[in-house]
Design a protein around this motif. Structure first.
Motif, PDB file in Angstrom:
ATOM      1  N   GLY A 107      23.628  17.052  80.262  1.00 21.81           N
ATOM      2  CA  GLY A 107      24.891  16.435  80.642  1.00 21.81           C
ATOM      3  C   GLY A 107      24.714  15.014  81.151  1.00 21.81           C
ATOM      4  N   ARG A 108      23.462  14.637  81.480  1.00 24.95           N
ATOM      5  CA  ARG A 108      23.218  13.295  82.003  1.00 24.95           C
ATOM      6  C   ARG A 108      23.225  12.285  80.853  1.00 24.95           C
ATOM      7  N   MET A 109      23.818  11.133  81.123  1.00 22.07           N
ATOM      8  CA  MET A 109      23.843  10.086  80.103  1.00 22.07           C
ATOM      9  C   MET A 109      23.005   8.902  80.598  1.00 22.07           C
ATOM     10  N   VAL A 110      22.346   8.220  79.659  1.00 24.56           N
ATOM     11  CA  VAL A 110      21.534   7.046  79.989  1.00 24.56           C
ATOM     12  C   VAL A 110      22.276   5.797  79.522  1.00 24.56           C
ATOM     13  N   LYS A 111      22.437   4.846  80.437  1.00 24.59           N
ATOM     14  CA  LYS A 111      23.151   3.622  80.096  1.00 24.59           C
ATOM     15  C   LYS A 111      22.159   2.538  79.658  1.00 24.59           C
ATOM     16  N   ILE A 112      22.423   1.964  78.494  1.00 31.15           N
ATOM     17  CA  ILE A 112      21.531   0.929  77.949  1.00 31.15           C
ATOM     18  C   ILE A 112      22.360  -0.278  77.501  1.00 31.15           C
ATOM     19  N   GLU A 113      21.889  -1.460  77.869  1.00 33.32           N
ATOM     20  CA  GLU A 113      22.533  -2.702  77.406  1.00 33.32           C
ATOM     21  C   GLU A 113      21.551  -3.419  76.498  1.00 33.32           C
ATOM     22  N   ILE A 114      22.005  -3.834  75.347  1.00 35.14           N
ATOM     23  CA  ILE A 114      21.088  -4.483  74.405  1.00 35.14           C
ATOM     24  C   ILE A 114      21.629  -5.856  74.003  1.00 35.14           C
ATOM     25  N   LEU A 115      20.763  -6.852  74.088  1.00 36.20           N
ATOM     26  CA  LEU A 115      21.134  -8.191  73.631  1.00 36.20           C
ATOM     27  C   LEU A 115      20.891  -8.223  72.127  1.00 36.20           C
ATOM     28  N   ARG A 116      21.967  -8.350  71.374  1.00 31.55           N
ATOM     29  CA  ARG A 116      21.859  -8.245  69.921  1.00 31.55           C
ATOM     30  C   ARG A 116      22.136  -9.563  69.218  1.00 31.55           C
ATOM     31  N   GLN A 117      21.605  -9.662  68.030  1.00 36.91           N
ATOM     32  CA  GLN A 117      21.752 -10.885  67.238  1.00 36.91           C
ATOM     33  C   GLN A 117      21.605 -10.470  65.777  1.00 36.91           C
ATOM     34  N   ASP A 118      22.575 -10.840  64.920  1.00 36.59           N
ATOM     35  CA  ASP A 118      22.558 -10.350  63.541  1.00 36.59           C
ATOM     36  C   ASP A 118      21.606 -11.114  62.634  1.00 36.59           C
ATOM     37  N   THR A 119      21.558 -12.430  62.846  1.00 36.66           N
ATOM     38  CA  THR A 119      20.732 -13.241  61.952  1.00 36.66           C
ATOM     39  C   THR A 119      19.829 -14.157  62.760  1.00 36.66           C
ATOM     40  N   CYS A 157       5.891  -3.147  69.279  1.00 37.90           N
ATOM     41  CA  CYS A 157       7.191  -2.788  69.860  1.00 37.90           C
ATOM     42  C   CYS A 157       7.508  -3.542  71.153  1.00 37.90           C
ATOM     43  N   SER A 158       6.813  -4.669  71.401  1.00 36.41           N
ATOM     44  CA  SER A 158       7.060  -5.433  72.627  1.00 36.41           C
ATOM     45  C   SER A 158       8.485  -5.967  72.667  1.00 36.41           C
ATOM     46  N   MET A 159       9.102  -5.883  73.851  1.00 38.74           N
ATOM     47  CA  MET A 159      10.427  -6.468  74.063  1.00 38.74           C
ATOM     48  C   MET A 159      10.607  -6.674  75.564  1.00 38.74           C
ATOM     49  N   VAL A 160      11.679  -7.329  75.952  1.00 36.77           N
ATOM     50  CA  VAL A 160      11.908  -7.577  77.371  1.00 36.77           C
ATOM     51  C   VAL A 160      12.775  -6.442  77.927  1.00 36.77           C
ATOM     52  N   ILE A 161      12.191  -5.629  78.801  1.00 29.11           N
ATOM     53  CA  ILE A 161      12.871  -4.461  79.347  1.00 29.11           C
ATOM     54  C   ILE A 161      13.121  -4.701  80.836  1.00 29.11           C
ATOM     55  N   ASN A 162      14.378  -4.729  81.216  1.00 19.89           N
ATOM     56  CA  ASN A 162      14.775  -5.059  82.604  1.00 19.89           C
ATOM     57  C   ASN A 162      14.063  -6.320  83.098  1.00 19.89           C
ATOM     58  N   GLY A 163      14.026  -7.312  82.238  1.00 17.24           N
ATOM     59  CA  GLY A 163      13.472  -8.612  82.621  1.00 17.24           C
ATOM     60  C   GLY A 163      11.985  -8.790  82.408  1.00 17.24           C
ATOM     61  N   ARG A 164      11.273  -7.687  82.182  1.00 15.94           N
ATOM     62  CA  ARG A 164       9.820  -7.809  82.014  1.00 15.94           C
ATOM     63  C   ARG A 164       9.421  -7.542  80.571  1.00 15.94           C
ATOM     64  N   ASP A 214      12.611   7.553  82.654  1.00 19.39           N
ATOM     65  CA  ASP A 214      12.580   8.051  84.035  1.00 19.39           C
ATOM     66  C   ASP A 214      12.121   6.997  85.042  1.00 19.39           C
ATOM     67  N   GLN A 215      11.344   6.027  84.560  1.00 19.59           N
ATOM     68  CA  GLN A 215      10.790   5.027  85.477  1.00 19.59           C
ATOM     69  C   GLN A 215      11.570   3.716  85.470  1.00 19.59           C
ATOM     70  N   LEU A 216      12.708   3.673  84.785  1.00 18.62           N
ATOM     71  CA  LEU A 216      13.475   2.435  84.690  1.00 18.62           C
ATOM     72  C   LEU A 216      14.801   2.557  85.424  1.00 18.62           C
ATOM     73  N   THR A 217      15.233   1.434  86.022  1.00 20.72           N
ATOM     74  CA  THR A 217      16.538   1.443  86.687  1.00 20.72           C
ATOM     75  C   THR A 217      17.631   1.222  85.641  1.00 20.72           C
ATOM     76  N   GLU A 218      18.721   1.942  85.802  1.00 21.71           N
ATOM     77  CA  GLU A 218      19.832   1.829  84.856  1.00 21.71           C
ATOM     78  C   GLU A 218      20.908   0.897  85.395  1.00 21.71           C
ATOM     79  N   PRO A 219      21.656   0.223  84.564  1.00 19.38           N
ATOM     80  CA  PRO A 219      21.532   0.238  83.101  1.00 19.38           C
ATOM     81  C   PRO A 219      20.259  -0.466  82.648  1.00 19.38           C
ATOM     82  N   ILE A 220      19.624   0.104  81.647  1.00 21.10           N
ATOM     83  CA  ILE A 220      18.381  -0.482  81.131  1.00 21.10           C
ATOM     84  C   ILE A 220      18.754  -1.618  80.184  1.00 21.10           C
TER      85      ILE A 220
END
Lengths: 204, 259
Positions: free
Chosen positions: B8-20, B76-83, B93-99
């Motif tokens: 029942g728990r939901m995980v909130k994720i924000e993604i910076l997207r770019q099409d091209t 698979c490197s990317m910037v996750i919560n600023g890092r 489990d180890q990340l603060t939400e929204p991720i």
């Protein structure tokens, strides 16, 4: 042959910051410190400069101060503006030192330009460099604040630049030696700041 | 077939997207069902299965790179919560939400979280990050490497060209020419290798050119960020010393190029 010279320019920038610009700053602040002993002591100390033949003094000023300082300043501004500051994401001590080195550097270009205008250029236009010249400047509290900020920026920029110099020339390599030099340069910063700030306050 | 134990728990994720490449970027918010032991990649796969934003709007699946899924390939490197870090080893489990997920913008963004790390691979070619062993005849065995030297050199060899140190470095960006920490440390690695050291002057010459070693500003973010714990700043300081010696050799004209 303008290509592939960046390495030499950067190393030269690092070297000139310490020799002669850094040495000059230490000398300059020490000379100013004589003002703590009163108006007469300061005028006697700066009066020594007048014993040097004017032509020789001018050559020394250009070779030891203006040319190295201008290179260090203008190349430094270029270095500062090619950085992308990211202290929000990486708020480590070293990253803050990185940012402060660039902020103080840019501020110092403005401060030193103004300082040279108020003193050296006024001298060239006929004013006499002596105790009251500086006393008149710092009688304005805004100017006093500006000068204290300039002195602290300069002592910080030198102390931290000394740390970076030791890394850039490959002298301090291990994390431990770099850590110890952090403490040593912090002491350099504190001592030079006390000398510099005590000197300017002596004119108030 | 149910793939999730429904908590029942939901995980909130924000993604910076770019099409091209070079296009406009936008943030999209997602809310996905939580599963035990989930990492950022499995969360992204969840979005891929049902690309619908938090407020029910249908969107395109998010693009990202991945390969080994065990933090050794670097893809698979990317910037996750600023890092900047690998998304495969980033546990929900180890990340603060929204991720918040963003691409490593120090590289050209291809699409969404995908970046083009060619800059690093070109840098490795530039500094000759390999041991040349080919000759017109059998060159025989090379010199032996002392075991203790091999052990510490192994630490440098863990670099997976993931780009995290490049993203962390304030002097690496599209507006600056700095080669960056990872390729520099590889110069130290290959100049340490007994056979590689036979061409060490060539590698030093490369990093003593434009955008090279001297462009390091000593912020030391690279060593903080490196997921493999590579002593990048020690490598750079060590190369600084080697470059100082090489500089004097070059100028005063030593007649031997190596040692």
């Amino acid at each position: 042959m303008s290509k592939e010279r960046e390495f030499l320019w950067r190393r030269l920038h690092s070297l000139l910051g310490v020799i002669p610009v850094g040495l000059f700053l230490a000398f300059h602040l020490s000379l100013n410190f004589t003002a703590v002993g009163g108006e007469q002591a300061y005028n006697d100390a700066t009066g020594m400069m007048d014993k040097v033949p004017p032509a020789l003094l001018l050559i020394i000023e250009w070779v030891v101060i203006y040319i190295p300082l201008m290179f260090h300043a203008f190349y430094g501004v270029y270095i500062a503006f090619t950085a992308t500051l990211n202290n929000k994401r990486f708020s480590t001590f070293r990253n803050w030192m990185f940012t402060l080195q660039r902020v103080t550097g840019v501020f110092l270009v403005v401060f030193i330009a103004w300082h040279i205008f108020q003193t050296r250029i006024q001298k060239a236009l006929g004013a006499e460099v002596e105790f009251n010249m500086i006393a008149d400047i710092v009688a304005n509290p805004v100017m006093l604040g500006f000068y204290i900020a300039g002195i602290l920026a300069a002592t910080f920029h030198l102390a931290n630049g000394l740390w970076a110099f030791l890394v850039s020339w490959g002298i301090t390599q291990s994390p431990r030696s770099q850590q110890i030099m952090t403490y040593v340069t912090a002491i350099v910063f504190v001592i030079l700041s006390i000398v510099g700030v005590a000197a300017i306050l002596a004119f108030v | 077939m149910p793939t999730t134990a429904n908590t029942g728990r939901m995980v909130k994720i924000e993604i910076l997207r770019q099409d091209t490449e070079g296009g406009q970027s936008r943030t999209e918010k997602f809310s996905i069902p939580y599963r035990h032991g989930m990492n950022v990649i499995s969360a992204l796969m969840e979005i891929q299965k049902n690309p619908v934003t938090e407020d029910g709007k249908k969107t395109t699946p998010v693009a990202w790179d991945m390969n080994c899924l065990e933090e050794v390939c670097g893809a698979c490197s990317m910037v996750i919560n600023g890092r900047p870090r690998q998304s495969c080893s980033a546990l929900i489990d180890q990340l603060t939400e929204p991720i918040r997920l963003e691409p490593m913008k120090t590289f050209p963004v291809v699409r969404d979280l995908q970046v083009d790390r060619s800059r690093m691979f070109n840098a490795l070619k530039k500094v000759k990050a390999w041991v040349p062993i080919d000759g017109t005849y059998d060159l025989g065995e090379g010199p032996r490497m002392p075991e203790r030297k091999r052990q510490w050199a192994y630490e440098l060899s863990k670099c997976m060209t993931c780009g995290v140190c490049m993203e962390a470095c304030p002097n690496v960006s599209e507006k600056a020419s700095f080669i960056g920490p990872a390729p520099l440390s590889q110069v130290r690695l290959f100049n340490t290798h007994p056979t590689g050291a036979m061409n060490k002057d060539e590698r030093l010459a490369q990093i003593m050119g434009d955008g090279g070693l001297a462009n390091c500003g000593n912020s030391q973010n690279c060593v903080e960020a490196c997921p493999k714990g590579i002593p990048l700043t020690t490598s750079i300081a060590s190369l600084n010393r080697a470059a100082t010696v090489q500089m004097f050799k070059n100028f005063f004209g030593s007649d031997h190029m190596v040692d």
